[in-house]
Design a protein around this motif. Structure first.
Motif, mmCIF file in Angstrom:
data_model
loop_
_atom_site.group_PDB
_atom_site.id
_atom_site.type_symbol
_atom_site.label_atom_id
_atom_site.label_comp_id
_atom_site.label_asym_id
_atom_site.label_seq_id
_atom_site.Cartn_x
_atom_site.Cartn_y
_atom_site.Cartn_z
ATOM 1 N N ASP A 174 11.169 -7.660 -8.314
ATOM 2 C CA ASP A 174 9.752 -7.936 -8.500
ATOM 3 C C ASP A 174 9.056 -7.642 -7.129
ATOM 4 O O ASP A 174 7.771 -7.952 -6.948
ATOM 5 N N MET A 175 9.734 -6.974 -6.165
ATOM 6 C CA MET A 175 9.163 -6.576 -4.969
ATOM 7 C C MET A 175 8.099 -5.641 -4.955
ATOM 8 O O MET A 175 8.368 -4.364 -5.679
ATOM 9 N N MET A 176 7.014 -5.637 -4.063
ATOM 10 C CA MET A 176 6.233 -4.338 -3.956
ATOM 11 C C MET A 176 5.720 -4.292 -2.409
ATOM 12 O O MET A 176 5.271 -5.528 -1.907
ATOM 13 N N VAL A 177 6.172 -3.331 -1.729
ATOM 14 C CA VAL A 177 5.983 -3.219 -0.413
ATOM 15 C C VAL A 177 4.386 -2.536 -0.350
ATOM 16 O O VAL A 177 3.822 -1.798 -1.036
ATOM 17 N N VAL A 178 3.591 -3.255 0.613
ATOM 18 C CA VAL A 178 2.025 -2.906 0.782
ATOM 19 C C VAL A 178 1.906 -2.582 2.430
ATOM 20 O O VAL A 178 2.094 -3.133 3.092
ATOM 21 N N SER A 179 1.278 -1.422 2.243
ATOM 22 C CA SER A 179 0.703 -1.032 3.706
ATOM 23 C C SER A 179 -0.872 -1.319 3.819
ATOM 24 O O SER A 179 -1.600 -1.237 2.693
ATOM 25 N N PRO A 180 -0.891 -2.036 4.954
ATOM 26 C CA PRO A 180 -2.405 -2.748 5.105
ATOM 27 C C PRO A 180 -3.474 -1.793 5.250
ATOM 28 O O PRO A 180 -4.634 -1.859 5.287
ATOM 29 N N ARG A 189 6.456 2.790 3.710
ATOM 30 C CA ARG A 189 7.414 3.664 2.820
ATOM 31 C C ARG A 189 8.958 3.434 3.094
ATOM 32 O O ARG A 189 9.875 3.337 2.420
ATOM 33 N N GLU A 190 9.133 3.558 4.547
ATOM 34 C CA GLU A 190 10.494 3.364 5.098
ATOM 35 C C GLU A 190 11.207 2.072 4.606
ATOM 36 O O GLU A 190 12.110 2.064 4.213
ATOM 37 N N THR A 225 5.826 -9.595 -6.057
ATOM 38 C CA THR A 225 5.749 -10.175 -4.876
ATOM 39 C C THR A 225 5.410 -9.256 -3.701
ATOM 40 O O THR A 225 6.277 -8.492 -3.583
ATOM 41 N N CYS A 226 4.488 -9.406 -3.235
ATOM 42 C CA CYS A 226 3.999 -8.278 -2.296
ATOM 43 C C CYS A 226 4.446 -8.727 -0.947
ATOM 44 O O CYS A 226 4.401 -9.762 -0.289
ATOM 45 N N LEU A 227 4.820 -7.602 -0.206
ATOM 46 C CA LEU A 227 5.176 -7.726 1.133
ATOM 47 C C LEU A 227 4.464 -6.833 2.115
ATOM 48 O O LEU A 227 4.572 -5.318 1.878
ATOM 49 N N ILE A 228 3.571 -7.390 2.906
ATOM 50 C CA ILE A 228 2.718 -6.537 3.636
ATOM 51 C C ILE A 228 3.533 -6.274 5.137
ATOM 52 O O ILE A 228 4.059 -6.843 5.721
ATOM 53 N N VAL A 229 3.552 -4.834 5.267
ATOM 54 C CA VAL A 229 4.246 -4.185 6.464
ATOM 55 C C VAL A 229 3.414 -3.663 7.270
ATOM 56 O O VAL A 229 2.730 -2.723 7.116
ATOM 57 N N ASP A 230 3.530 -3.953 8.702
ATOM 58 C CA ASP A 230 2.672 -3.362 9.795
ATOM 59 C C ASP A 230 3.542 -3.647 11.080
ATOM 60 O O ASP A 230 4.458 -4.300 11.295
#
Length: 340
Positions: A174-180, A189-190, A225-230
């Motif tokens: 259910d994960m979704m990685v998100v770039s802000p 993406r990595e 379930t979103c994971l914002i990555v920065d």
């Protein structure tokens, strides 16, 4: 030539907790006590920085642990002056361990008559006698090219992937990685590749500096379930706004994984009131008491990976081996169980 027997660590005042953590981890790896070199880094009444090293460092392989975080100018000057003291004391090699590299956001000229301060800082570091730099998640990868000396840039994504696979076990589908923003797509993406998740982007447009006029979500985040990555969270305005937009587009939960928690000004208050379930940062910057007390901020230690990287540099072995979470798993053993 003097034979180098053990790596020696010395720390400034920027993040003494991380320095002690690295020393402890190295003691575990070496099976012997590795401490910080006895030194004082103090200020005169006019705030001039004074450094005195109390131990013999002649011919030794020295590692200065000093992020250039807030106050950036003071911490940068401490790093340079410590290096000068070691060089004049005939240290064999000096490596700067800079978990957070300040001034990295000034890596290009965005308009006329502005500096490229990251390049200036790189020149100052080289002139101070530093021969190698070890850092983590540089804001822009091209900063490595600003140095005419070796730069090892570690990545937080393998550590984050271990954390995600541990804390979200059974929910990875259910994960979704998100770039802000569009500029951070490569970093997001990595991490998405490491955990086998799809990728979405929050595209932001500004009417004027500091004011976000519009945010658009590129990708279907409904039910995810979103994971914002920065790499950096400063005032947390963009981060909290991005979390709100994701919830509005149907995301069930929003969590954030940020390498460097600058967290200045109203950041902690914004995060506390945010729709984000959690913000995970590393200890590359020493967390304030407010950050430690915030219920939805969690801190992941970097001492294990920095300790291993320092030992690899000292041994002349690969640092890039630490880019994979399979390699880091044993290093973080006890913190994360197997994420099968």
């Amino acid at each position: 030539m003097v034979t180098v027997t053990e790596p020696k660590l010395i720390a400034g005042n920027a993040n003494p907790g991380l320095a002690r953590g690295i020393a402890r981890r190295m003691s575990m790896h070496r099976g012997m006590s590795v401490g910080l070199v006895d030194a004082r880094v103090e200020r005169f009444n006019d705030q001039e920085i004074f450094v005195e090293v109390y131990e013999n460092v002649r011919g030794e392989d020295m590692f200065i642990i000093q992020p250039t975080s807030n106050p950036a100018n003071d911490n940068l000057m401490e790093l340079l002056i410590i290096s000068d003291a070691l060089r004049r004391s005939s240290a064999g090699r000096i490596t700067a361990v800079i978990p957070y590299f300040g001034y990295a956001r000034q890596d290009r000229r965005t308009k006329a008559r502005t500096p490229i301060t990251a390049k200036l800082v790189a020149n100052m570091i080289a002139e101070a006698g530093i021969e190698r730099v070890l850092t983590m998640d540089l804001h822009a990868a091209q900063i490595q090219g600003f140095f005419d000396l070796p730069v090892d840039n570690l990545y937080a994504s393998p550590v984050f992937s271990l954390d995600i696979m541990h804390h979200f076990r059974g929910r990875l589908d259910d994960m979704m990685v998100v770039s802000p923003d569009v500029g951070g797509v490569g970093r997001a993406r990595e991490l998405a590749k490491r955990i086998g998740a799809p990728l979405a982007i929050v595209d932001k447009r500004r009417e004027k500096a500091g004011e976000i006029a519009e945010m658009t979500v590129i990708g279907d985040v409904a039910g995810k379930t979103c994971l914002i990555v920065d790499d950096i969270c400063d005032t947390a305005g963009t981060l909290c706004k991005a979390a709100e937009i994701l919830i509005e587009h149907g995301a069930t939960e929003v969590h954030s994984y940020i390498t460097h928690g600058v967290l200045s000004g109203p950041a902690v208050e914004r995060i506390t009131k945010s729709v984000m379930k959690s913000l995970v940062i590393t200890d590359s910057i020493e967390p304030s008491e407010a950050v430690k007390a915030c219920p939805n901020i969690r801190i992941v230690p970097t001492a294990p990976v920095f300790a291993q990287a320092i030992l690899n540099i000292w041994n002349g072995t690969s640092v890039s081996s630490l880019f994979e979470h399979e390699t880091l798993g044993p290093i973080y053993e006890g913190m994360y169980t197997s994420a099968a």
